[in-house]
Design a protein around this motif. Structure first.
Motif, PDB file in Angstrom:
ATOM      1  N   ALA A 174      47.737  85.493 129.883  1.00  0.00           N
ATOM      2  CA  ALA A 174      46.639  85.448 128.916  1.00  0.00           C
ATOM      3  C   ALA A 174      45.291  85.079 129.530  1.00  0.00           C
ATOM      4  O   ALA A 174      44.273  85.129 128.836  1.00  0.00           O
ATOM      5  CB  ALA A 174      46.972  84.451 127.807  1.00  0.00           C
ATOM      6  N   ALA A 175      45.268  84.710 130.805  1.00  0.00           N
ATOM      7  CA  ALA A 175      44.065  84.173 131.439  1.00  0.00           C
ATOM      8  C   ALA A 175      42.811  84.995 131.142  1.00  0.00           C
ATOM      9  O   ALA A 175      42.797  86.211 131.295  1.00  0.00           O
ATOM     10  CB  ALA A 175      44.279  84.086 132.946  1.00  0.00           C
ATOM     11  N   GLN A 176      41.767  84.291 130.721  1.00  0.00           N
ATOM     12  CA  GLN A 176      40.505  84.933 130.392  1.00  0.00           C
ATOM     13  C   GLN A 176      39.376  84.376 131.254  1.00  0.00           C
ATOM     14  O   GLN A 176      39.268  83.165 131.460  1.00  0.00           O
ATOM     15  CB  GLN A 176      40.163  84.715 128.916  1.00  0.00           C
ATOM     16  N   LYS A 177      38.539  85.263 131.744  1.00  0.00           N
ATOM     17  CA  LYS A 177      37.354  84.877 132.502  1.00  0.00           C
ATOM     18  C   LYS A 177      36.129  84.931 131.585  1.00  0.00           C
ATOM     19  O   LYS A 177      36.121  85.677 130.600  1.00  0.00           O
ATOM     20  CB  LYS A 177      37.157  85.806 133.694  1.00  0.00           C
ATOM     21  N   GLU A 240      42.072  89.960 133.555  1.00  0.00           N
ATOM     22  CA  GLU A 240      42.351  90.998 134.536  1.00  0.00           C
ATOM     23  C   GLU A 240      43.513  91.876 134.112  1.00  0.00           C
ATOM     24  O   GLU A 240      43.666  93.007 134.587  1.00  0.00           O
ATOM     25  CB  GLU A 240      42.643  90.369 135.905  1.00  0.00           C
ATOM     26  N   LYS A 241      44.353  91.369 133.199  1.00  0.00           N
ATOM     27  CA  LYS A 241      45.499  92.144 132.730  1.00  0.00           C
ATOM     28  C   LYS A 241      45.228  92.849 131.397  1.00  0.00           C
ATOM     29  O   LYS A 241      46.130  93.452 130.819  1.00  0.00           O
ATOM     30  CB  LYS A 241      46.724  91.244 132.602  1.00  0.00           C
ATOM     31  N   ASP A 242      43.979  92.768 130.915  1.00  0.00           N
ATOM     32  CA  ASP A 242      43.634  93.490 129.689  1.00  0.00           C
ATOM     33  C   ASP A 242      43.750  94.986 129.932  1.00  0.00           C
ATOM     34  O   ASP A 242      43.457  95.482 131.040  1.00  0.00           O
ATOM     35  CB  ASP A 242      42.204  93.156 129.243  1.00  0.00           C
ATOM     36  N   MET A 278      29.464  84.707 137.217  1.00  0.00           N
ATOM     37  CA  MET A 278      30.792  84.241 136.830  1.00  0.00           C
ATOM     38  C   MET A 278      30.679  82.805 136.330  1.00  0.00           C
ATOM     39  O   MET A 278      30.441  81.871 137.095  1.00  0.00           O
ATOM     40  CB  MET A 278      31.753  84.304 138.024  1.00  0.00           C
ATOM     41  N   ASP A 279      30.839  82.632 135.019  1.00  0.00           N
ATOM     42  CA  ASP A 279      30.730  81.299 134.418  1.00  0.00           C
ATOM     43  C   ASP A 279      32.017  80.507 134.581  1.00  0.00           C
ATOM     44  O   ASP A 279      31.991  79.301 134.821  1.00  0.00           O
ATOM     45  CB  ASP A 279      30.386  81.419 132.927  1.00  0.00           C
ATOM     46  N   SER A 280      33.155  81.189 134.414  1.00  0.00           N
ATOM     47  CA  SER A 280      34.441  80.505 134.550  1.00  0.00           C
ATOM     48  C   SER A 280      35.517  81.521 134.896  1.00  0.00           C
ATOM     49  O   SER A 280      35.615  82.563 134.246  1.00  0.00           O
ATOM     50  CB  SER A 280      34.819  79.783 133.256  1.00  0.00           C
ATOM     51  N   THR A 281      36.305  81.222 135.918  1.00  0.00           N
ATOM     52  CA  THR A 281      37.405  82.115 136.278  1.00  0.00           C
ATOM     53  C   THR A 281      38.636  81.850 135.414  1.00  0.00           C
ATOM     54  O   THR A 281      39.610  82.602 135.465  1.00  0.00           O
ATOM     55  CB  THR A 281      37.784  81.929 137.760  1.00  0.00           C
TER      56      THR A 281
END
Length: 393
Positions: A174-177, A240-242, A278-281
């Motif tokens: 689910a990781a979101q940047k 990245e997995k979207d 890039m605000d947050s990885t």
């Protein structure tokens, strides 16, 4: 009791707090509207389902889209809105009776208490609406009760099906940047007269140089540099997995090479220039939201899979000749009425039900398949996979 609260939610969604007014209806309610493996389904009931759906849309959208909206392709599916809604209603009726046939699969039943509440609701519905509206809807107490009964079965079946779904989602999945970006169109601009004109090659080079100047100053303070340059900063969240993105792939590719706090070089796409920070990885809040989206999608997919399985080998035949006689020629109007103390209490009950964050209660009342919710809202389109606040300078 949870069951009572579930019925209360259904009744609130179906009855509302408005009065319908209209006139006329020309179908023969005694005819068969469809058959499901030989089981006859009343045309009168199907007509009521369709006209009730029409009344909801009329109340919500007729003032915006006009009296001719039923003849327009409001859903962008290549057909007029009346055809789309009637098709949806016919499919909903099929699904409702299929779910009824499979109640035992999930040990679902409608209690005497719930049936009694439906009796009261049906009587109130008939009393609260004008004779013209009832005639236009083709409504009877039996039809209203049947709609409520089938809604209740569907809601309970959905709850049980949802319990079969894996609700665990890893951070990795689910990781979101989170990124901030500035974009400038290189395709065209608007002149002083409000007319659109394409940029010349020299103007495009000038735009690129301006973005390069901005990029250098943005490394120290992205927001301040954008303000000084007259640019608008937009925010975007993605994983990245979207499966898809609303930003150009070249922008995403460049962003993925950045460490937290870094600013990209100027990114050139077919029609725009971008500079990204890039605000947050790993944005914790958006990642949690994505987990909820993934779980909900799993539930939706599982529900669809089970229902599609129920349809296999089952003969559902629509009486096309009679169904064609159901037409949305005359619009309904919604007349607002004063809210009684009981209505306030009922509304509070609905709010309490839908916003109870106890996991057990939330599963018990999850219901997003009322007849009035089955068709897509023509006035809204949302991207469920990403959150974006985008504007071009």
């Amino acid at each position: 009791m949870k069951a009572k609260r579930l019925v209360a939610l259904l009744l609130a969604a179906v009855l509302g707090a408005s009065t319908l007014t209209a006139c006329g209806s020309n179908i023969d309610a005694t005819k068969t509207g469809a058959t499901l493996d030989g089981q006859e389904i009343s045309l009168g009931f199907m007509n009521f389902m369709a006209r009730y759906q029409q009344a909801i849309y009329d109340g919500q959208f007729a003032s915006v889209f006009g009296t001719g909206m039923w003849g327009q392709d409001m859903f962008n599916d290549g057909t007029d809105m009346q055809t789309s809604v009637k098709k949806n209603v016919a499919e909903t009726v099929e699904l409702f009776y299929l779910l009824e046939k499979h109640m035992a699969d999930y040990k679902v039943e409608v209690t005497d208490e719930e049936l009694a509440a439906m009796d009261e609701a049906a009587k109130k519905f008939m009393e609260d609406n004008s004779k013209q509206a009832i005639r236009q809807l083709g409504a009877t107490e039996e039809y209203v009760k049947e709609m409520l009964r089938l809604n209740t079965i569907q809601a309970k079946m959905r709850v049980e099906m949802d319990k079969e779904v894996d609700t665990k989602v890893s951070d990795e999945e689910a990781a979101q940047k989170a990124i901030s970006y500035v974009s400038v169109s290189t395709a065209s601009t608007t002149d002083e007269n409000g007319e659109t004109k394409e940029y010349t090659e020299d103007e495009k080079k000038e735009l690129e140089q301006q973005m390069k100047d901005f990029q250098k100053s943005a490394e120290d303070d992205f927001t301040a540099a954008a303000e000084n340059a007259g640019y608008t900063v937009s925010n975007y969240y993605y994983g990245e997995k979207d499966e898809s993105y609303t930003l150009d792939d070249a922008v995403i590719e460049a962003a993925n090479k950045l460490k937290e706090g870094e600013v990209s070089k100027v990114i050139s796409t077919e029609s725009s220039l971008y500079v990204v920070r890039m605000d947050s990885t790993f944005d914790e809040e958006k990642t949690e939201e994505k987990k909820e989206t993934i779980v909900q999608q799993r539930k939706d997919d599982h529900y669809t899979e089970v229902c599609d399985g129920y349809k296999e080998g089952v003969a559902y035949e629509l009486n096309e000749d009679e169904w064609a006689k159901v037409k949305f020629d005359e619009l309904f109007t919604i007349k607002q009425t004063e809210t009684s103390e009981d209505d306030h209490d009922h509304s509070h009950d609905e709010e309490e039900t839908t916003h109870d964050h106890s996991e057990e209660e939330e599963e018990e009342v999850h219901d997003e398949n009322h007849p009035e919710d089955e068709a897509e809202d023509p006035s809204e389109k949302e991207d469920a996979d990403s959150s974006e606040d985008e504007s071009d300078s």
